[in-house]
Structures are given as structure tokens and as C-alpha cells.
Design a protein around this motif. Sequence first.
Motif, PDB file in Angstrom:
ATOM      1  N   ALA A   1     -18.668 -22.248   3.465  1.00 37.88           N
ATOM      2  CA  ALA A   1     -18.944 -21.598   2.167  1.00 37.88           C
ATOM      3  C   ALA A   1     -18.792 -20.081   2.248  1.00 37.88           C
ATOM      4  CB  ALA A   1     -20.348 -21.967   1.708  1.00 37.88           C
TER       5      ALA A   1
ATOM      6  N   TYR B   1      -8.643 -27.801 -22.150  1.00 36.65           N
ATOM      7  CA  TYR B   1      -9.545 -26.717 -21.709  1.00 36.65           C
ATOM      8  C   TYR B   1      -9.584 -25.571 -22.714  1.00 36.65           C
ATOM      9  CZ  TYR B   1      -8.934 -29.287 -17.370  1.00 36.65           C
ATOM     10  OH  TYR B   1      -8.887 -30.276 -16.416  1.00 36.65           O
TER      11      TYR B   1
ATOM     12  N   ASP C   1      -7.010 -17.068 -11.872  1.00 31.60           N
ATOM     13  CA  ASP C   1      -8.406 -17.508 -11.831  1.00 31.60           C
ATOM     14  C   ASP C   1      -8.720 -18.223 -10.527  1.00 31.60           C
ATOM     15  OD1 ASP C   1     -10.729 -18.208 -14.176  1.00 31.60           O
ATOM     16  OD2 ASP C   1     -10.773 -19.339 -12.295  1.00 31.60           O
ATOM     17  N   ARG C   2      -9.756 -17.710  -9.832  1.00 29.73           N
ATOM     18  CA  ARG C   2     -10.070 -18.268  -8.505  1.00 29.73           C
ATOM     19  C   ARG C   2     -11.098 -19.399  -8.576  1.00 29.73           C
ATOM     20  NH1 ARG C   2     -14.194 -13.647  -6.272  1.00 29.73           N
ATOM     21  NH2 ARG C   2     -15.163 -13.468  -8.292  1.00 29.73           N
ATOM     22  N   SER C   3     -11.669 -19.642  -9.764  1.00 32.86           N
ATOM     23  CA  SER C   3     -12.672 -20.705  -9.861  1.00 32.86           C
ATOM     24  C   SER C   3     -12.172 -21.893 -10.662  1.00 32.86           C
ATOM     25  CB  SER C   3     -13.947 -20.164 -10.535  1.00 32.86           C
ATOM     26  OG  SER C   3     -14.305 -18.947  -9.974  1.00 32.86           O
TER      27      SER C   3
ATOM     28  N   SER D   1     -10.463 -32.517  -8.335  1.00 31.19           N
ATOM     29  CA  SER D   1     -10.905 -32.918  -6.991  1.00 31.19           C
ATOM     30  C   SER D   1      -9.803 -32.510  -6.017  1.00 31.19           C
ATOM     31  CB  SER D   1     -11.190 -34.417  -6.943  1.00 31.19           C
ATOM     32  OG  SER D   1      -9.998 -35.107  -6.711  1.00 31.19           O
ATOM     33  N   THR D   2     -10.225 -32.058  -4.853  1.00 36.03           N
ATOM     34  CA  THR D   2      -9.244 -31.529  -3.900  1.00 36.03           C
ATOM     35  C   THR D   2      -9.221 -32.327  -2.602  1.00 36.03           C
ATOM     36  OG1 THR D   2     -10.905 -29.938  -3.185  1.00 36.03           O
ATOM     37  CG2 THR D   2      -9.306 -29.162  -4.783  1.00 36.03           C
TER      38      THR D   2
ATOM     39  N   ASP E   1     -12.160 -15.922  -0.809  1.00 38.66           N
ATOM     40  CA  ASP E   1     -11.466 -16.660  -1.880  1.00 38.66           C
ATOM     41  C   ASP E   1     -10.181 -17.242  -1.324  1.00 38.66           C
ATOM     42  OD1 ASP E   1     -13.371 -15.786  -3.642  1.00 38.66           O
ATOM     43  OD2 ASP E   1     -12.224 -13.994  -4.191  1.00 38.66           O
TER      44      ASP E   1
ATOM     45  N   GLY F   1     -12.925 -29.161 -13.201  1.00 36.22           N
ATOM     46  CA  GLY F   1     -13.427 -30.406 -12.643  1.00 36.22           C
ATOM     47  C   GLY F   1     -12.385 -31.141 -11.805  1.00 36.22           C
TER      48      GLY F   1
ATOM     49  N   VAL G   1     -10.861 -24.715  -9.893  1.00 36.73           N
ATOM     50  CA  VAL G   1     -11.156 -26.074  -9.420  1.00 36.73           C
ATOM     51  C   VAL G   1     -12.468 -26.555 -10.032  1.00 36.73           C
ATOM     52  CG1 VAL G   1     -11.770 -27.444  -7.389  1.00 36.73           C
ATOM     53  CG2 VAL G   1      -9.778 -25.956  -7.316  1.00 36.73           C
ATOM     54  N   GLU G   2     -13.506 -25.714  -9.970  1.00 38.63           N
ATOM     55  CA  GLU G   2     -14.791 -26.091 -10.587  1.00 38.63           C
ATOM     56  C   GLU G   2     -14.675 -26.125 -12.105  1.00 38.63           C
ATOM     57  OE1 GLU G   2     -15.849 -22.600  -8.233  1.00 38.63           O
ATOM     58  OE2 GLU G   2     -14.219 -23.961  -7.706  1.00 38.63           O
ATOM     59  N   LYS G   3     -14.061 -25.075 -12.673  1.00 40.46           N
ATOM     60  CA  LYS G   3     -13.985 -25.007 -14.143  1.00 40.46           C
ATOM     61  C   LYS G   3     -13.282 -26.215 -14.729  1.00 40.46           C
ATOM     62  CE  LYS G   3     -13.874 -20.011 -14.534  1.00 40.46           C
ATOM     63  NZ  LYS G   3     -13.061 -18.816 -14.734  1.00 40.46           N
TER      64      LYS G   3
END
Length: 481
Positions: A267, A199, A233-235, A243-244, A271, A241, A237-239
Motif C-alpha cells: 500500500a 460513469y 486519473d490515478r484512482s 477488478s485487476t 501511484d 469498480g 480502478v476504484e472509481k
Amino acid sequence: MNGMHSLASGADSALDLPEAIPTHPLGVKPSGNGLTASWTLRSSIGYFGILPDELISLLLESLDAKALRRLGATCKALYAFTRSEELWKGIFIETSPPDFTWRGTWYSTYLNLPESKVASPDCSHLFSDVLHRPFYCAHISLTPYTENIPSRNQITRLSDLTPTEFEESWSYRPFILTEPVRNWPVYKTWSIETLVKQYSNALFRAEAVDWPLRTYVDYMNNNSDESPLYLFDRSFVEKMGLSTHGQNASFQPPSCFGEDLFGVLGAQRPDKEWLIIGPERSGSTFHKDPNATSAWNAVISGSKYWIMFPSSSSLPPPPGVYVSADQSEVTSPLSIAEWLLNFHAAARKIQGCVEAICSEGEVLHVPSGWWHLVVNLSPCIAITQNFVPKKHLGAALEFLKYKNDQVSGFRKDVEDPYGMFVERMREAYPELLEVALTEMEGKKKRKWDEIVHGNGEDAEDEATGGFSFGFGDEGSDVEIP
Ligand SMILES: O=C(O)CCC(=O)C(=O)O
Ligand SMILES: [Fe+2]
């Protein structure tokens, strides 16, 4: 700064002391050393001489980079004042260039110069706690604070818990789980090196800045900050990629924590999870987690020292932490190192204090409402999630309803988090909601009666002879064994 600290950086005596602190990069010494010195660089600062060091550094906060550099060029003493890393951290972050190389200090990074090209005049005849203390705090050994934890303070370690055991016996108590993380793919594959390979250019949030991971890792590996910049960093999981869900989940909440009731918000939930990366000495000063949530914090690599206190309206906050009368503002003004130096010894004697080192592969449970300070003992990667377990539904509802000015983490378009949560809970778990609402209103009434009739007694549990903390503001009572 006491005598011992003054001696600590005196070049001749450093070896005699258990904690050897290296010499300040410009040679600045603590104020105490000035008492016996035959001369001082301070005599050359002209009119500034009438001001105490604290005021000089405060005044410098109002100067921009150019003015600081011009002032610093006038004499060695002012140069040392204008080199304060805190000043340059502020200036650099304000500038936030899109592309830069971390050069080891905020000053050399701002100037984009290798450290070897940055002037370092000999300031060994400058005696200033204000200049020396941040450097001293950045180098103290953490071990005296984190080892020899008194056995009554030790946080219990468990291999695992069932959801029923958690609900019935452990929702109000910190504990460490030693097993569940060990099967996570992220535990098996993540290290600072593997992450930076994969990353390298991805931007992650570290306090007020978004930096590419490789830059943050350069910073981690080479900085002398008293309070190192902390990646939170709260994002991620998306950054990344990840899977949860399902068989291939990169990580999963340990099953004992059961359902997260904020999940009913879909949604619109606040956070909930963060990737946390930081060097040794980075960490979190005392706080309670947002919206009266509980949390788990899983160490993927490295280790963390935790010190925690239960909270209640009838108990003071931890020493060194200041809370406004309406509890809306919390100030933990000291850095972690300064807190350890000044308050740790007394704090660990306070009834209810618990401590632990949470090592690689372990997960720590932070119950709703507990104060905690956390410091990384080595470079550390962790994942944390906040959640609302059944037993703390009342606390979350109460927080959203009565502390709505402190509610955080919801998207701006969620105008009424409390109303929305009640509505969704009514659809999904009407019975749980009714019990929690009845409990909450009952508690408000009891509190009112206490105020009006003066019969509040939630600190000492005389019937059992034990000590119980009334979670007057955030939940039910909890017994401290
Ligand atoms: O790992 C840490 O620094 C603790 C994080 C924490 O307390 C939090 O996320 O609320
Ligand atoms: Fe926290």
C-alpha cells in the motif's frame, strides 16, 4: 510567424495552401498581414499602443474577470486581447464552480452564455501573432508530423514477448505489442459513449480540476484549445469498480513485463496507474516517467503518435527541452503544436530518435529514463501503468537515493522511500537487491573516477563501431541499432 503562416489565414489565399486554417473567430490575422494593410484596429488602443503585444497580454494576466471585461468594452482591439482563451481558462479554473455547463469556450463557460450570445465583433483589421498563434496552433494538421516516419526511426512491433525475451533483450528498448490488449474486457466494451453512459456523474481528474465525466466529454467534443485539458486519473480502478486480478480482471499488465518490483511496497507504493482520456491534439509534452520507472501505455480507443529519445548524462535533452544543470528541473515550454512546428523536423534526424503511431488495441513500452512526447490523433482512451522491471531496479534505487528531491507519487507519510524500498526488497528479493546495489555503487565510483581522472567515454562505442548511449544516470548502457 513566417510569411506562409501570415498568408494562411488571409481569407483569399487560404485555399491555395495545403493546410487550410479556418478564420480566427474574431477575424484576427497574423502580424505579417499588417505590413500591407491600409489601417489597423491597434491605432485605437491609446497609451497601450507603445507596448508590444506580448507585454499587453502579460499585463492582462494580472486582471480579474471584471477588470478584463471593462477593459475589453473600450475598443475592438482590446476586446480581442481580453478574449484570450488562456486568460479565461485560468480564471474559470480558479473559480471552479461545482456545477456548470461547458459552452464551447472558457469565456462563454465562465459567463454561462451560449456561444451565440457572446459578442464577436469584426477584428479583421487587427494583426497580431500573439493573438493568432494559439488559434493557428489549435488548428494545424498533425499528419505532416506523424506520417512518413523514417524507417530507421520506426518503433518495432511485436505480437507478444516472453518474460525472458523482455528481460534479456527488450527492457531498454521501446516497442509496441500488438496483441495482449485485445482480450481485455475494457478493450471490448469501452468507448467514449459507453463510458459516459455508465460513469456520467463520476468525477475524474483533468489536470487541476475534477469534472464529471459527462462535462469532460462535452469539453472534448467541443473545444478549440491549443493544449486541450487532459484527463489523467490515478484512482480510476476504484472509481469505476474495476477488478485487476484473476479471471475476471478488467485489464491486466501484459505478462512479458514480469513482476513490478515496486509491488514489494504494498500500500506504500507510489501511484502506478492512470486512465487517460483526451481529444485530438491533447497529449503529453516531453518528460521522463517518475522515479525512473518504465511504463506501458495501452490504447483502448483512438490512436497516439509517440516520439522518444534515449537519455544519458552525456546526451543533451531533446530539442526544445531545457534541463537545469543538476537535472532537477525540466522545462518543456512549448505546446505540443509549437514543438511540432519548430523542432520536429530536426528532432527526427537525431540519432536515437524513435517514433510510432500506437493504434487501438496496441501497447507501447516506455523504458526507464526515455524522453517522450505523445499526441492523440483522435479522441483517445488509454490505460498506463508504471513499473520497475528487474533490469531497471538499479535505476529506481539510484533515483530514490540520489534524486530524492524529485521523487514523486508516494503518500506523504512515506518519509524515506529509498530506505523502505531497500528494506522490503531485502525481505523479498535479497539477491536481486545485492546485485543492483553493487552495480549502483560501482557506477558511482566509475563516475567519480571519470570526473577526477577525466576518462569518461560513454557515448561512442569504438569496439563495435556502433553507437551506444551510456545511461550514466539511470541504468546500464543501451545499444541503438
Ligand atoms: O498517453 C499519453 O499522453 C502519455 C502518457 C505518459 O507519458 C505518462 O503517463 O507518463
Ligand atoms: Fe510518460
